[in-house]
Scaffold this active site. Structure first.
Site, short mmCIF file in Angstrom:
data_model
loop_
_atom_site.label_atom_id
_atom_site.label_comp_id
_atom_site.label_asym_id
_atom_site.label_seq_id
_atom_site.Cartn_x
_atom_site.Cartn_y
_atom_site.Cartn_z
N ALA A 22 37.52 42.23 43.20
CA ALA A 22 36.08 41.95 43.27
C ALA A 22 35.64 40.89 42.26
CB ALA A 22 35.31 43.25 43.06
N THR A 26 32.38 37.69 41.97
CA THR A 26 31.13 37.91 41.22
C THR A 26 30.36 36.60 41.05
OG1 THR A 26 32.31 37.73 39.12
CG2 THR A 26 31.92 39.96 39.95
N PHE A 33 32.79 46.40 41.00
CA PHE A 33 32.52 47.83 40.87
C PHE A 33 32.41 48.28 39.42
CE2 PHE A 33 34.30 49.35 45.21
CZ PHE A 33 33.08 49.08 45.79
N GLN A 99 41.78 42.85 47.76
CA GLN A 99 41.12 44.16 47.86
C GLN A 99 39.69 43.97 48.34
OE1 GLN A 99 42.17 46.58 44.07
NE2 GLN A 99 42.48 44.43 43.56
N ASP A 102 34.75 41.07 51.51
CA ASP A 102 33.63 40.14 51.70
C ASP A 102 33.94 38.95 52.61
OD1 ASP A 102 35.14 38.37 50.04
OD2 ASP A 102 34.13 39.12 48.24
N HIS A 117 41.66 46.51 52.07
CA HIS A 117 40.57 47.48 52.17
C HIS A 117 39.64 47.20 53.35
CE1 HIS A 117 41.19 48.53 47.64
NE2 HIS A 117 42.07 49.11 48.42
N CYS A 125 34.16 53.32 64.41
CA CYS A 125 33.55 54.63 64.68
C CYS A 125 34.28 55.69 63.87
CB CYS A 125 33.67 54.92 66.17
SG CYS A 125 33.17 56.60 66.59
N CYS A 128 35.89 58.20 67.08
CA CYS A 128 36.97 57.74 67.97
C CYS A 128 37.70 56.52 67.42
CB CYS A 128 36.42 57.44 69.36
SG CYS A 128 35.50 55.90 69.47
P1 NAD Z 1 36.91 46.02 39.86
O1 NAD Z 1 35.43 46.00 39.92
O2 NAD Z 1 37.58 47.30 39.53
O3 NAD Z 1 37.40 44.95 38.78
C1 NAD Z 1 36.94 43.63 38.75
C2 NAD Z 1 37.55 42.95 37.54
O4 NAD Z 1 37.21 41.59 37.58
C3 NAD Z 1 37.04 43.52 36.21
O5 NAD Z 1 38.13 43.71 35.34
C4 NAD Z 1 36.09 42.43 35.71
O6 NAD Z 1 36.06 42.36 34.31
C5 NAD Z 1 36.71 41.18 36.32
N1 NAD Z 1 35.76 40.11 36.58
C6 NAD Z 1 34.47 40.19 37.00
N2 NAD Z 1 33.96 38.98 37.20
C7 NAD Z 1 34.94 38.09 36.87
C8 NAD Z 1 35.00 36.67 36.87
N3 NAD Z 1 33.98 35.92 37.26
N4 NAD Z 1 36.17 36.10 36.50
C9 NAD Z 1 37.23 36.84 36.11
N5 NAD Z 1 37.22 38.19 36.08
C10 NAD Z 1 36.09 38.81 36.48
O7 NAD Z 1 37.44 45.42 41.23
P2 NAD Z 1 38.85 45.62 41.97
O8 NAD Z 1 39.96 45.61 40.99
O9 NAD Z 1 38.83 44.69 43.11
O10 NAD Z 1 38.84 47.08 42.58
C11 NAD Z 1 37.70 47.75 43.02
C12 NAD Z 1 37.39 47.83 44.51
O11 NAD Z 1 36.22 47.07 44.64
C13 NAD Z 1 38.27 47.26 45.53
O12 NAD Z 1 38.70 48.31 46.30
C14 NAD Z 1 37.34 46.38 46.42
O13 NAD Z 1 37.50 46.73 47.77
C15 NAD Z 1 35.99 46.76 46.00
N6 NAD Z 1 34.90 45.77 45.95
C16 NAD Z 1 34.94 44.61 46.67
C17 NAD Z 1 33.91 43.69 46.56
C18 NAD Z 1 33.97 42.44 47.39
O14 NAD Z 1 34.53 42.46 48.49
N7 NAD Z 1 33.42 41.33 46.89
C19 NAD Z 1 32.85 43.92 45.69
C20 NAD Z 1 32.83 45.12 44.96
C21 NAD Z 1 33.88 46.03 45.10
ZN ZN Z 2 33.37 56.34 68.89
#
Ligand code: NAD
Ligand code: ZN
Length: 263
Positions: A22, A26, A33, A99, A102, A117, A125, A128
């Protein structure tokens, strides 16, 4: 440990895979998360991110996803997503394991994206398991209704892996295979706390791959990494890619400064 060291490792590799979380999104305006300001500071995952929660209180579940889907509708890939797509075009990356749900790696032009993910392009659904387009959810929500499966009338959820659900088997197997045979795993923006996804860098490391971590805070895997670059992904990843770039822009990927790996 510098970005030059990371570029030298990548330039000398035969195969590399990226593993993103994630944190890479950002800077596209999508909260992660676990950072401060992250989603789980504001919402309890047990109440909004499980199938049980959807069955029990669908309105609350969709209050959460309405916000996420709205943020996603305007999100654009950032420089880190584009830089990883460039690495794939140059054949430096053989796969990108994410993971994230988006879709920003696809939007940036990456082709072989393994989504561990699921994704927010589709709805599924909970009864089903039939897949529909995401519009089945967005249109229902716009009309103030709960999204229902066109096949069986069950509740629809975004086609993502919720807490307590299993990962898509084929995607996990493909990612595991890519990690088995890679020289390098480039981890960008993941806390590496969510398993089983976070086991994949471990698979690569155990098979002898070098680990490069780009994250703005420490992770539990840092001690095993060859290079740890602490900072913002949208600044570091493009810098790394520029260092690999051919000095002669007229040439194609063969002009990349890449050596044969001894492995
Ligand atoms: P996480 O939130 O656990 O960790 C994110 C990490 O990235 C943190 O250590 C944070 O310090 C670091 N970080 C944040 N912004 C940063 C930047 N600009 N540059 C460098 N590092 C940065 O996320 P994860 O490890 O992906 O696991 C959590 C779950 O979050 C996953 O299962 C995912 O599916 C889900 N998720 C996905 C999204 C998305 O699709 N954009 C958003 C939120 C959560
Ligand atoms: Zn269905």
């Amino acid at each position: 440990m510098t970005v030059e060291c990371a570029a030298a490792l990548l330039g000398g590799s035969t195969t590399a895979v990226a593993f993103t979380g994630a944190g890479i999104s950002t800077e596209s305006g999508l909260p992660d998360f676990r950072s401060s300001g992250g989603l789980w500071g504001q919402w309890d995952p047990q109440e909004v991110a499980t199938v049980r929660a959807l069955r029990k209180a669908p309105e609350r579940f969709y209050a959460f996803y309405r916000t996420r889907l709205a943020a996603l509708a305007t999100a654009q890939p950032n420089a880190a997503h584009y830089a990883l797509a460039q690495l794939e075009r140059w054949s430096v990356l053989s796969a990108l394991i994410t993971q994230n749900v988006d879709g920003l790696h696809h939007a940036a032009g990456s082709q072989r994206v393994i989504e561990l993910h699921g994704n927010l392009r589709e709805a599924s659904c909970i009864d089903c398991r039939a897949i529909s387009a995401m519009e089945a959810i967005t249109v229902a929500l716009e009309c103030g209704q709960l999204p229902l499966c066109p096949r069986c009338g069950g509740l629809l959820k975004p086609n993502i892996v919720l807490f307590e659900e299993l990962l898509p088997e084929a995607a996990f197997a493909e990612a595991e295979d890519a990690c088995h045979y890679t020289d390098i795993v480039l981890i960008v923006g993941s806390s590496l706390q969510v398993t089983p996804a976070a086991w994949l860098p471990e698979v690569a490391y155990e098979r002898g791959a070098a680990v490069i971590i780009i994250n703005d805070e420490p992770t539990a895997f840092d001690a095993r990494a060859e290079v740890v670059l602490r900072g913002r992904a949208a600044a570091i990843v493009p810098t790394l890619v520029r260092m690999l770039e051919s000095p002669d822009p007229q040439k194609d990927s063969s002009s990349l400064r890449r050596k044969q790996s001894p492995r």
